[in-house]
Write an enzyme that holds these catalytic residues in place. Structure first.
Site, PDB file in Angstrom:
ATOM      1  N   SER A   1      65.201 -26.150 -47.224  1.00  0.00           N
ATOM      2  CA  SER A   1      66.625 -26.393 -47.419  1.00  0.00           C
ATOM      3  C   SER A   1      67.324 -26.447 -46.061  1.00  0.00           C
ATOM      4  CB  SER A   1      67.239 -25.291 -48.289  1.00  0.00           C
ATOM      5  OG  SER A   1      68.580 -25.588 -48.588  1.00  0.00           O
TER       6      SER A   1
ATOM      7  N   PHE B   1      78.064 -34.786 -45.693  1.00  0.00           N
ATOM      8  CA  PHE B   1      78.153 -35.229 -47.085  1.00  0.00           C
ATOM      9  C   PHE B   1      79.444 -36.029 -47.260  1.00  0.00           C
ATOM     10  CE2 PHE B   1      75.762 -31.208 -48.767  1.00  0.00           C
ATOM     11  CZ  PHE B   1      74.611 -31.640 -48.135  1.00  0.00           C
TER      12      PHE B   1
ATOM     13  N   LYS C   1      67.589 -19.530 -40.414  1.00  0.00           N
ATOM     14  CA  LYS C   1      66.971 -20.833 -40.661  1.00  0.00           C
ATOM     15  C   LYS C   1      65.721 -21.024 -39.804  1.00  0.00           C
ATOM     16  CE  LYS C   1      70.375 -23.927 -42.624  1.00  0.00           C
ATOM     17  NZ  LYS C   1      70.802 -25.327 -42.636  1.00  0.00           N
TER      18      LYS C   1
ATOM     19  N   GLN D   1      70.076 -17.639 -50.001  1.00  0.00           N
ATOM     20  CA  GLN D   1      68.645 -17.599 -50.306  1.00  0.00           C
ATOM     21  C   GLN D   1      67.772 -18.244 -49.227  1.00  0.00           C
ATOM     22  OE1 GLN D   1      69.180 -19.597 -54.189  1.00  0.00           O
ATOM     23  NE2 GLN D   1      68.263 -17.781 -55.112  1.00  0.00           N
TER      24      GLN D   1
ATOM     25  N   GLY E   1      72.253 -27.207 -58.067  1.00  0.00           N
ATOM     26  CA  GLY E   1      73.242 -27.067 -57.011  1.00  0.00           C
ATOM     27  C   GLY E   1      73.803 -28.409 -56.575  1.00  0.00           C
TER      28      GLY E   1
END
Length: 303
Positions: free
Chosen positions: A111, A157, A135, A88, A13
């Site tokens: 994650s 990012f 989460k 996921q 990913g």
């Protein structure tokens, strides 16, 4: 001393690839990636698989939804880093269950790469609250399991944030969208550096059962500062268009579902200030304090 074995789940990913490459580049690490038969057979994954293999990442066959194969893979490593996507996130409890059975895992990084939204931001966007509810189920499950963990909040990012000079979306041409006053601080981090910091945190006993905020000092900027820096580096002047908090909320309500996360993130970063938390809450630590000597790519270098 034998290298520490680290398994990355989701290594093909976007951010998983960078973390796997950083693991392979660390001399004290033996880097592994969990690769399912389905992923191994996808032509669109061939390039990234070849890149990982060439870098020295070893592949372990396994599947998040095959408990036996997941346990077998985890028995061969001591640290696991999950970089699975949103669909996921809730399934990370399967990794926790497998890790408990394997009995070899000394650290788990879930994650959580990105940022932690404030309650104000969650409330402003209403139906996003279930995302964070999902989460929030992972960390309690980790704590209950007794497996030491580290959460890494990498913040923005660079590959997503810099093309639009803070505005997530297409690269700017002549006009920049400024959110709110433009004076709220955000943190923008190169993806390769995110990988480096993540591996350091995974190996660091000081980061056990902590949330690590990535905050390279030169990369903490307001959007106005970012635009001014880009103008200096590029030798041009950009027009500015202001979008208010209310307009972002309206965009979220009207945008196509595939892109409605954009106004949410623009709000969280540049209006909510959710990527730069100070003072940090208890149990949270800054990369500035843990890893002051890490060489990172500054915003000026990335522009």
């Amino acid at each position: 001393m034998a290298p520490t074995s680290i398994l990355i789940i989701g290594a093909t990913g976007y951010i998983g690839r960078h973390i796997a490459l950083a693991a392979a580049a660390a001399p004290e690490v033996a880097a592994f990636a969990l690769i399912s038969k389905a992923t191994a057979g996808k032509l669109e994954r061939k390039e990234v698989l070849d890149q990982l293999r060439s870098a020295g990442v070893q592949f372990l066959e396994g599947d998040l939804y095959d408990h036996f194969s997941l346990v077998a893979a985890l028995k061969q490593v001591s640290i696991v880093i999950s970089t699975v996507g949103y669909a996921q996130l809730s399934d990370q409890t399967k990794i926790i269950d497998a890790a408990k059975e394997a009995g070899t895992i000394t650290r788990f990084l879930p994650s959580e790469f990105g940022l932690g939204p404030s309650e104000k931001t969650i409330e402003a966007f209403g139906d996003l609250a279930p995302i964070w509810a999902i989460k929030k189920t992972v960390l309690p499950a980790l704590i209950e399991s007794g497996i030491p963990y580290t959460v890494v909040w990498s913040n923005c990012f660079a590959g997503y944030s810099l093309p639009g000079l803070g505005a997530l979306g297409p690269p700017v041409a002549d006009e920049v969208t400024v959110f709110g006053s433009g004076d709220v601080k955000g943190v923008i981090v190169d993806e390769g550096n995110i990988g480096t910091y993540a591996i350091k945190a995974a190996l660091d006993p000081r980061a056990a059962n902590k949330t690590v905020h990535l905050e390279p000092p030169q990369n903490v900027v307001t959007q106005n500062e970012l635009i001014a820096l880009a103008e200096k580096v590029r030798g041009k002047t950009y027009k500015r268009r202001t979008v208010s908090a209310e307009e972002l909320i309206q965009q979220y309500q009207t945008f196509d579902p595939s892109i409605k996360f954009l106004p949410y993130l623009n709000y969280a970063i540049w209006i909510g200030g959710d990527s730069f938390h100070h003072p940090l809450p208890e149990g949270h630590v800054s990369s500035v304090d843990l890893y002051p000597d890490v060489e990172y790519k500054s915003i000026a270098q990335l522009l």
